[in-house]
Design a protein around this motif. Structure first.
Motif, PDB file in Angstrom:
ATOM      1  N   PHE A 267      31.016  40.845  42.489  1.00 44.80           N
ATOM      2  CA  PHE A 267      32.117  41.113  41.299  1.00 44.80           C
ATOM      3  C   PHE A 267      32.910  39.996  41.016  1.00 44.80           C
ATOM      4  O   PHE A 267      34.124  40.140  40.701  1.00 44.80           O
ATOM      5  CB  PHE A 267      32.874  42.372  42.021  1.00 44.80           C
ATOM      6  N   TRP A 268      32.138  38.873  40.876  1.00 50.27           N
ATOM      7  CA  TRP A 268      33.099  37.805  40.563  1.00 50.27           C
ATOM      8  C   TRP A 268      33.554  37.744  39.008  1.00 50.27           C
ATOM      9  O   TRP A 268      34.424  36.889  38.656  1.00 50.27           O
ATOM     10  CB  TRP A 268      32.279  36.353  40.727  1.00 50.27           C
ATOM     11  N   ASP A 269      33.072  38.768  38.422  1.00 48.24           N
ATOM     12  CA  ASP A 269      33.747  38.942  36.942  1.00 48.24           C
ATOM     13  C   ASP A 269      35.017  39.577  37.030  1.00 48.24           C
ATOM     14  O   ASP A 269      35.799  39.612  35.843  1.00 48.24           O
ATOM     15  CB  ASP A 269      32.686  39.689  36.056  1.00 48.24           C
ATOM     16  N   ASP A 270      35.450  40.214  38.245  1.00 46.21           N
ATOM     17  CA  ASP A 270      36.831  40.870  38.144  1.00 46.21           C
ATOM     18  C   ASP A 270      37.759  40.124  38.698  1.00 46.21           C
ATOM     19  O   ASP A 270      37.612  39.625  39.878  1.00 46.21           O
ATOM     20  CB  ASP A 270      36.503  42.093  38.915  1.00 46.21           C
ATOM     21  N   PRO A 271      38.988  39.969  38.164  1.00 46.82           N
ATOM     22  CA  PRO A 271      40.070  39.294  38.779  1.00 46.82           C
ATOM     23  C   PRO A 271      40.544  39.525  40.163  1.00 46.82           C
ATOM     24  O   PRO A 271      40.659  38.764  41.018  1.00 46.82           O
ATOM     25  CB  PRO A 271      41.130  39.361  37.783  1.00 46.82           C
ATOM     26  N   VAL A 272      40.017  40.775  40.440  1.00 45.98           N
ATOM     27  CA  VAL A 272      40.279  41.085  41.952  1.00 45.98           C
ATOM     28  C   VAL A 272      39.600  40.072  42.965  1.00 45.98           C
ATOM     29  O   VAL A 272      40.055  39.903  44.285  1.00 45.98           O
ATOM     30  CB  VAL A 272      39.783  42.610  42.360  1.00 45.98           C
ATOM     31  N   SER A 273      38.395  39.747  42.588  1.00 48.66           N
ATOM     32  CA  SER A 273      37.834  38.775  43.586  1.00 48.66           C
ATOM     33  C   SER A 273      38.387  37.483  43.795  1.00 48.66           C
ATOM     34  O   SER A 273      38.025  36.701  44.703  1.00 48.66           O
ATOM     35  CB  SER A 273      36.289  38.604  42.848  1.00 48.66           C
ATOM     36  N   TYR A 274      39.528  37.286  43.161  1.00 53.86           N
ATOM     37  CA  TYR A 274      40.297  35.844  43.374  1.00 53.86           C
ATOM     38  C   TYR A 274      41.604  36.425  44.075  1.00 53.86           C
ATOM     39  O   TYR A 274      42.776  35.654  43.849  1.00 53.86           O
ATOM     40  CB  TYR A 274      40.483  35.147  41.969  1.00 53.86           C
ATOM     41  N   THR A 275      41.770  37.444  44.651  1.00 54.08           N
ATOM     42  CA  THR A 275      42.796  37.892  45.438  1.00 54.08           C
ATOM     43  C   THR A 275      42.648  38.234  46.937  1.00 54.08           C
ATOM     44  O   THR A 275      41.392  38.380  46.999  1.00 54.08           O
ATOM     45  CB  THR A 275      43.820  39.027  44.683  1.00 54.08           C
ATOM     46  N   PRO A 276      43.604  38.209  47.725  1.00 53.08           N
ATOM     47  CA  PRO A 276      43.303  38.658  49.250  1.00 53.08           C
ATOM     48  C   PRO A 276      42.604  39.819  49.212  1.00 53.08           C
ATOM     49  O   PRO A 276      42.464  40.736  50.511  1.00 53.08           O
ATOM     50  CB  PRO A 276      44.565  38.233  49.792  1.00 53.08           C
ATOM     51  N   GLN A 277      42.788  40.810  48.235  1.00 52.45           N
ATOM     52  CA  GLN A 277      42.347  42.256  48.483  1.00 52.45           C
ATOM     53  C   GLN A 277      40.990  42.534  48.909  1.00 52.45           C
ATOM     54  O   GLN A 277      39.994  41.797  48.687  1.00 52.45           O
ATOM     55  CB  GLN A 277      42.375  42.978  47.081  1.00 52.45           C
ATOM     56  N   ILE A 278      40.717  43.477  49.935  1.00 58.01           N
ATOM     57  CA  ILE A 278      39.652  43.702  50.866  1.00 58.01           C
ATOM     58  C   ILE A 278      38.728  44.475  49.532  1.00 58.01           C
ATOM     59  O   ILE A 278      39.115  45.514  49.229  1.00 58.01           O
ATOM     60  CB  ILE A 278      39.899  44.430  51.930  1.00 58.01           C
ATOM     61  N   ILE A 279      37.584  43.935  49.549  1.00 62.66           N
ATOM     62  CA  ILE A 279      36.643  44.658  48.248  1.00 62.66           C
ATOM     63  C   ILE A 279      35.450  45.136  49.292  1.00 62.66           C
ATOM     64  O   ILE A 279      35.296  46.278  49.496  1.00 62.66           O
ATOM     65  CB  ILE A 279      36.094  43.584  47.396  1.00 62.66           C
ATOM     66  N   GLN A 280      34.509  44.215  49.630  1.00 60.44           N
ATOM     67  CA  GLN A 280      33.201  44.710  50.621  1.00 60.44           C
ATOM     68  C   GLN A 280      33.327  43.648  51.528  1.00 60.44           C
ATOM     69  O   GLN A 280      33.515  42.485  51.604  1.00 60.44           O
ATOM     70  CB  GLN A 280      32.207  44.253  49.586  1.00 60.44           C
TER      71      GLN A 280
END
Ligand SMILES: O=C(O)CCC(=O)C(=O)O
Length: 278
Positions: free
Chosen positions: A112-125
């Motif tokens: 999901f590198w198109d989403d800004p969340v991927s550049y934050t410490p938020q836990i995704i996957q």
């Protein structure tokens, strides 16, 4: 509770991984060895040739026993102790290095590198890697680059999308993907420990120079699914779990299945980090 979970949660966010010790009971481990040996024995020679670097890549959907592992109460308790009360789960693979086999290539698994969340410490996957034997550099332990889920590393540019067939077949063993990398650390574990890490983290595994098979089961969870951007939730909810496997294991898997009822469009998959990764 095994260990200091608040510290492990901080490490997961800052370094991109943590180790959950002594989670899998020896009896379950023994059953997992039997089940995975059977799953591996059912693969064709061509599978192992295509996966020389990984060792194997067999879906957990090939055997119903794996549903018990996905919903194994001590795993869910460890996630809850980390502050993930309502995790979701999507897929998993048996990755088994035979005796005397080569290293696994450097890669990251984020989509999901198109989403800004991927550049934050938020836990995704997150991966949960469950090794069925004790591991060391000698028999193919995990290697990773702490912090590389949040910080650009030269490998990000050298291996923009490290999932190609050529890397799996190991067409060029001299390739950078199989070499030592700046900042890498070895992750030695005991059978029954679980290594948890961000899909964005650069990781690899040593070759197996022992005489014994080294099997790992990688399970992919979305620990804080409800906090993800809706376009990612929509993408994950649209991914199909094979219906027959799902029906056989509905009671275990239903609470872990990603669901999305809104009207956001699923995000486009992009495995390559953008320039926002500095
Ligand atoms: O088999 C291993 O040690 C690592 C597996 C891995 O890198 C993965 O599942 O993404």
């Amino acid at each position: 509770m095994n260990g200091d979970y608040p510290a492990k949660r901080r490490q997961l966010e800052s370094d991109g991984f943590c180790i959950l010790e002594n989670i899998i009971d020896p009896q379950i481990l023994a059953q997992l060895r039997t089940v995975t040996d059977k799953m591996l024995s059912q693969q064709e020679t061509a599978h192992f040739e295509a996966m020389r670097s990984q060792g194997s890549l067999v879906s957990v959907f090939d055997d119903s026993f794996m549903a018990k592992l996905v919903a194994y109460p001590p795993i869910l308790a460890a996630l809850a102790n980390l502050g993930f009360e309502n995790p979701k789960w999507g897929s998993g693979f048996v990755i088994s290095k035979p005796a005397d086999s080569p290293p696994l290539f450097w890669h990251q698994d984020a989509r999901f590198w198109d989403d800004p969340v991927s550049y934050t410490p938020q836990i995704i996957q997150c991966f949960l890697m469950i090794y069925l034997v004790d591991t060391s550099p000698e028999n193919g332990c995990l290697r990773l680059i702490p912090g590389s889920h949040l910080k650009r590393h030269p490998l990000h540019d050298a291996l923009p999308d490290a999932h190609g067939e050529a890397l799996g077949r190991m067409e060029n063993p001299a390739h950078l993907a199989y070499q030592r990398a700046e900042g890498e650390v070895d992750v030695r574990v005991k059978a029954g420990d679980v290594v948890m890490g961000s899909a964005r983290l650069l990781h690899a595994a040593h070759g197996n120079r022992s005489r014994q098979r080294r099997t790992n089961i990688t399970l992919w969870y979305y620990p804080a699914f409800d906090e993800l951007p809706e376009s990612i939730q929509a993408f994950l909810a649209a991914k199909e779990i094979p219906p027959d496997w799902y029906e056989r294991n509905r009671d275990l898997i239903e609470p872990l299945r990603p669901r999305y009822e809104g009207d956001a469009e699923p995000i486009r998959m992009n495995r390559v980090p953008g320039s926002a990764l500095k």
